[in-house]
Design an enzyme around this catalytic site. Sequence first.
Site, PDB file in Angstrom:
ATOM      1  N   LYS A 235      -1.339  -6.354  -2.736  1.00 33.04           N
ATOM      2  CA  LYS A 235      -0.061  -6.514  -1.990  1.00 33.04           C
ATOM      3  C   LYS A 235       0.178  -7.951  -1.558  1.00 33.04           C
ATOM      4  CE  LYS A 235      -3.445  -4.657   0.466  1.00 33.04           C
ATOM      5  NZ  LYS A 235      -4.257  -3.471   0.398  1.00 33.04           N
TER       6      LYS A 235
ATOM      7  N   LYS B 188       3.287  -4.790   2.945  1.00 34.91           N
ATOM      8  CA  LYS B 188       3.737  -3.561   2.279  1.00 34.91           C
ATOM      9  C   LYS B 188       5.202  -3.246   2.594  1.00 34.91           C
ATOM     10  CE  LYS B 188      -0.912  -1.575   2.066  1.00 34.91           C
ATOM     11  NZ  LYS B 188      -1.914  -0.797   2.798  1.00 34.91           N
TER      12      LYS B 188
HETATM   13  N1  HSE Z   1      -6.820  -1.813   3.888  1.00 32.95           N
HETATM   14  C1  HSE Z   1      -5.749  -1.071   3.323  1.00 32.95           C
HETATM   15  C2  HSE Z   1      -5.445   0.110   4.221  1.00 32.95           C
HETATM   16  C3  HSE Z   1      -6.133  -0.597   1.937  1.00 32.95           C
HETATM   17  O1  HSE Z   1      -6.270   0.419   5.095  1.00 32.95           O
HETATM   18  O2  HSE Z   1      -4.386   0.727   4.084  1.00 32.95           O
HETATM   19  C4  HSE Z   1      -5.019   0.017   1.153  1.00 32.95           C
HETATM   20  O3  HSE Z   1      -3.980  -0.884   0.928  1.00 32.95           O
END
Ligand code: HSE
Length: 404
Positions: free
Chosen positions: A100, A200
């Site tokens: 991402k 995101k």
């Molecule tokens: N570290 C991220 C989370 C992993 O905990 O959502 C998935 O993108």
Amino acid sequence: MINIAVLGYGTVGSGVVEVINTNHKSINKRAGEEIRIKYVLDLRDFPGDPVQEILVHDYEIIINDPEVDIIVEVMGGIEPAHTFVKRALMAGKSVCTSNKALVAKYGPELMEIAREKDINFLFEASCGGGIPIIRALNSSLTADEIDEITGILNGTTNYMLYKMSTEGCGFETALKEAQEKGYAEADPTADVEGYDACRKIAILSSLAYGKFLNYEDIYTEGITKLTPEDMEYAKELGMTIKLLATSRKIGEDSFYAMVAPFLIGQDSPLYSVNDVFNGIFVHGNVLGDAMFYGSGAGKLPTASAVVADVVDEARHLHRNLMTNWNSRPLKLMELDEVKGRFFVRVKGTTVEDVEKVFGKVKVVNLKNLPGEFAFITESMKQGEYKEKAKMLNGSIKAMIRVKD
Ligand code: HSE
């Protein structure tokens, strides 16, 4: 036969190899051809692991091999991922990624190259782990004008908040457990400070609104300041606290976005999104409400989304699929202009004094916290809240936004 190369044999990379080996029959059938992993790139060796036979340490072997059609980038981080991906696309190889940070920063550039070359740069696993939300926004919800996306987009923090709320455990214990389960980023600051969720929501908003939202423009607040007492207040109110990443279109060219902890009520579909699960609420002008739910982090759910991109790319080797992407910049309105309600904890003041400033408020007390109380304001602009908060002369201990 379609030859692929996997860059990175960490949690997600080894998951990709496992998924392709486990489901090879159905995957080949869906791809219309056999998918063969020709190379795995990693700096390390893995003695005793069958991957050793296809392991290479030099990217030049992959980029210079005309038999490689698809490159899977699951290394994470910006460099060398960006250079490798850009070179792959320039060489006419499709790429899929779970990265991402890469998509949020270089999405426009990489998408344009893929479009020019009539190949693909896909990134289903970059948001929502195994939930097919990118595909939904790019090719399913095409009849709608989307005006809201609100998601629990980080599995680590959702897991932590769930543990803190149900088991009363502390921040550090909850984080350690999430790391042990393979949910957290290499540096968990990105999870707990909200940076991961920020990237995101930038990616999802760019797809939903057809303009590129720069993640650096999004106000972002993590969960590090939340305390067990905040959780108790939430329970007393029949609510819970979630880290939400949200963006809204509130006028023809008027958008806002933010990442922050929110109090949410039981009437919200996001209330029951617990543990490592992610939930993404989407509102469209003709669709109304839609909710996407599933495993948001972890080796196999993320690998499942990556391999789904491989299948899509194998079926469309020379047709660009990412039609909803536009690289024109999306400008956000000032957050001070955004309206909402605020949950505020205060000490050393009275309800009467609070109501002199905020008008009628909903008050809540906890027996085990004498000397303080909390209240929820009516809806007001954030700028207005800030001005009023100053008038309480340092009595405010904490503020959490309330999701409407
Ligand atoms: N570290 C991220 C989370 C992993 O905990 O959502 C998935 O993108």
